[in-house]
Write a protein that holds these residues in place. Structure first.
Motif, mmCIF file in Angstrom:
data_model
loop_
_atom_site.group_PDB
_atom_site.id
_atom_site.type_symbol
_atom_site.label_atom_id
_atom_site.label_comp_id
_atom_site.label_asym_id
_atom_site.label_seq_id
_atom_site.Cartn_x
_atom_site.Cartn_y
_atom_site.Cartn_z
ATOM 1 N N SER A 162 80.440 15.717 -75.676
ATOM 2 C CA SER A 162 79.239 15.604 -74.864
ATOM 3 C C SER A 162 78.654 16.920 -74.678
ATOM 4 N N TYR A 163 79.579 17.991 -74.405
ATOM 5 C CA TYR A 163 79.130 19.414 -73.818
ATOM 6 C C TYR A 163 79.955 20.274 -74.530
ATOM 7 N N PHE A 164 79.228 21.481 -74.866
ATOM 8 C CA PHE A 164 79.866 22.706 -75.270
ATOM 9 C C PHE A 164 79.681 23.845 -74.150
ATOM 10 N N THR A 165 80.518 24.465 -73.792
ATOM 11 C CA THR A 165 80.457 25.559 -72.844
ATOM 12 C C THR A 165 81.255 26.811 -73.400
ATOM 13 N N SER A 166 80.833 27.873 -73.104
ATOM 14 C CA SER A 166 81.566 29.179 -73.349
ATOM 15 C C SER A 166 80.826 30.527 -72.593
ATOM 16 N N TYR A 167 81.598 31.527 -72.270
ATOM 17 C CA TYR A 167 81.082 32.718 -72.067
ATOM 18 C C TYR A 167 81.122 33.659 -73.274
ATOM 19 N N VAL A 168 80.136 34.585 -73.457
ATOM 20 C CA VAL A 168 79.899 35.243 -74.655
ATOM 21 C C VAL A 168 79.673 36.651 -74.356
ATOM 22 N N GLY A 169 80.054 37.662 -74.977
ATOM 23 C CA GLY A 169 79.664 39.011 -74.887
ATOM 24 C C GLY A 169 80.558 39.824 -75.852
ATOM 25 N N VAL A 170 80.199 41.266 -75.537
ATOM 26 C CA VAL A 170 80.772 42.130 -76.454
ATOM 27 C C VAL A 170 82.158 42.410 -75.885
ATOM 28 N N ASP A 171 83.199 42.312 -76.430
ATOM 29 C CA ASP A 171 84.635 42.408 -75.995
ATOM 30 C C ASP A 171 84.632 43.670 -75.447
ATOM 31 N N ARG A 172 85.663 43.789 -74.225
ATOM 32 C CA ARG A 172 85.776 45.088 -73.523
ATOM 33 C C ARG A 172 86.601 46.110 -74.280
ATOM 34 N N GLU A 173 87.327 45.656 -75.436
ATOM 35 C CA GLU A 173 87.595 46.665 -76.334
ATOM 36 C C GLU A 173 86.804 47.764 -76.948
ATOM 37 N N SER A 196 71.323 34.371 -77.240
ATOM 38 C CA SER A 196 71.766 35.197 -76.303
ATOM 39 C C SER A 196 70.775 36.266 -75.929
ATOM 40 N N GLY A 197 70.070 36.571 -76.984
ATOM 41 C CA GLY A 197 69.402 37.997 -76.862
ATOM 42 C C GLY A 197 70.149 39.105 -77.161
ATOM 43 N N LEU A 198 69.902 40.229 -77.560
ATOM 44 C CA LEU A 198 70.778 41.464 -77.825
ATOM 45 C C LEU A 198 71.632 41.573 -76.764
ATOM 46 N N MET A 199 72.804 41.909 -77.013
ATOM 47 C CA MET A 199 73.902 42.250 -76.169
ATOM 48 C C MET A 199 74.520 43.600 -76.494
ATOM 49 N N ARG A 200 74.883 44.457 -75.671
ATOM 50 C CA ARG A 200 75.566 45.614 -75.888
ATOM 51 C C ARG A 200 76.839 45.611 -75.120
ATOM 52 N N ALA A 201 77.755 46.703 -75.237
ATOM 53 C CA ALA A 201 78.809 46.809 -74.643
ATOM 54 C C ALA A 201 79.289 46.738 -73.475
ATOM 55 N N THR A 202 78.182 47.151 -72.569
ATOM 56 C CA THR A 202 78.367 47.013 -71.118
ATOM 57 C C THR A 202 77.781 46.108 -70.367
ATOM 58 N N ASP A 203 76.803 45.170 -71.281
ATOM 59 C CA ASP A 203 76.336 44.031 -70.567
ATOM 60 C C ASP A 203 77.099 42.857 -70.222
ATOM 61 N N ALA A 204 76.648 42.240 -69.199
ATOM 62 C CA ALA A 204 77.490 41.134 -68.438
ATOM 63 C C ALA A 204 77.603 40.018 -69.525
ATOM 64 N N GLN A 205 78.539 39.349 -69.231
ATOM 65 C CA GLN A 205 78.588 37.924 -70.099
ATOM 66 C C GLN A 205 77.674 37.167 -69.728
ATOM 67 N N LYS A 206 77.307 36.268 -70.831
ATOM 68 C CA LYS A 206 76.354 35.321 -70.424
ATOM 69 C C LYS A 206 77.123 33.809 -70.845
ATOM 70 N N TYR A 207 76.580 32.815 -70.192
ATOM 71 C CA TYR A 207 77.202 31.633 -70.117
ATOM 72 C C TYR A 207 76.328 30.480 -70.811
ATOM 73 N N ILE A 208 77.019 29.769 -71.760
ATOM 74 C CA ILE A 208 76.314 28.748 -72.703
ATOM 75 C C ILE A 208 76.985 27.522 -72.244
ATOM 76 N N GLU A 209 75.725 26.442 -71.851
ATOM 77 C CA GLU A 209 76.213 25.199 -71.620
ATOM 78 C C GLU A 209 75.202 24.339 -72.347
ATOM 79 N N LEU A 210 75.569 23.415 -73.467
ATOM 80 C CA LEU A 210 74.862 22.746 -74.342
ATOM 81 C C LEU A 210 75.270 21.411 -74.340
ATOM 82 N N ASN A 211 74.184 20.368 -74.275
ATOM 83 C CA ASN A 211 74.374 18.963 -74.684
ATOM 84 C C ASN A 211 74.798 18.889 -75.653
ATOM 85 N N ILE A 212 75.557 18.356 -76.506
ATOM 86 C CA ILE A 212 75.888 18.157 -77.877
ATOM 87 C C ILE A 212 76.399 16.719 -78.225
#
Length: 255
Positions: A162-173, A196-212
């Motif tokens: 019913s839902y998909f969720t995740s945090y996304v971003g450039v990994d800290r490595e 998400s829009g363009l994300m770079r190494a120092t950007d904060a993670q973004k949260y996805i919540e989608l009704n599937i």
């Protein structure tokens, strides 16, 4: 000799308006357990002769917002000419504590722009680490590590998610990299549902919540930010799929 006058066609109904049946619009809805939702919200009824008759819609059936399950409700409308129409709708109530980690299921197909996609690790097989809103490191035990350009496809047919969720971003490595730039996109049944829009190494993670709810395919895409894929280490942290477990919801709540 006068021409014989031919009989005229029957015009007895030419001034009568052709009465058409009204139309009810109501799409299925998924909500979280405990969340109150008005079953009449988003429902409309229109009629060619009577116009907007939404206020006359009659609802049959009830929903227990505190119990997980799928509830079937029916909307009925009768126009001024006596035409009656019914429309069925399913309202699904999901418990957000009932989930499966995305990394615990198999994808249908997947590719990465560098190395091999990892489950529960970054693309370099380190713990998945992203950046929180305060600029601090946050680590996730579960998730997917990949690298642009990447596409991961999951077959959801008959899975009842019913839902998909995740945090996304450039990994800290890649936290000290100035080259890393990427974008996350999520498609549901081929339709783009998140960017998400363009994300770079120092950007904060973004949260996805989608009704599937009802979806047959989930596709996770990472693009290279249109500047090449150098250092584009992408991580999906704590990625989850939520299931609706049918508990015979309608047994006690149908009107």
């Amino acid at each position: 000799e006068e021409d014989e006058e031919l009989p005229k066609p029957d015009e007895g109904n030419k001034d009568e308006t052709q009465n058409t049946a009204p139309v009810i619009t109501a799409s299925d809805k998924t909500i979280k357990v405990g969340e109150v939702f008005n079953p009449l919200a988003g429902v409309t009824a229109t009629d060619a002769e009577d116009g907007d008759i939404t206020s006359n819609v009659v609802l049959s059936g009830d929903v227990n917002f505190n119990k997980v399950g799928r509830y079937n409700v029916t909307y009925t409308i009768t126009d001024n000419d006596g035409n009656t129409v019914e429309k069925a709708r399913t309202i699904s109530v999901v418990n957000m504590e009932d989930y499966t980690y995305l990394s615990d299921i198999e994808w249908k197909n997947a590719n990465s722009g560098w190395r091999t996609i990892q489950k529960d690790k970054s693309i370099e097989e380190n713990p998945i680490r992203l950046t929180d809103e305060n600029g601090n490191e946050v680590e996730y035990e579960k998730g997917i590590g990949t690298h642009s350009t990447s596409t991961i496809v999951y077959d959801l047919t008959d899975k009842d998610y019913s839902y998909f969720t995740s945090y996304v971003g450039v990994d800290r490595e890649m936290k000290n990299s100035t080259a890393a730039s990427l974008e996350f996109k999520v498609y549901v049944d081929g339709v783009l549902k998140y960017e998400s829009g363009l994300m770079r190494a120092t950007d904060a993670q973004k949260y996805i919540e989608l009704n599937i709810d009802g979806a047959k395919e989930l596709k996770l895409v990472v693009t290279d930010g249109r500047d090449g894929n150098a250092a584009d280490h992408a991580s999906f942290g704590d990625a989850k799929l939520y299931t609706i477990k049918d508990e015979d919801a309608n047994d006690n709540y149908l009107a």
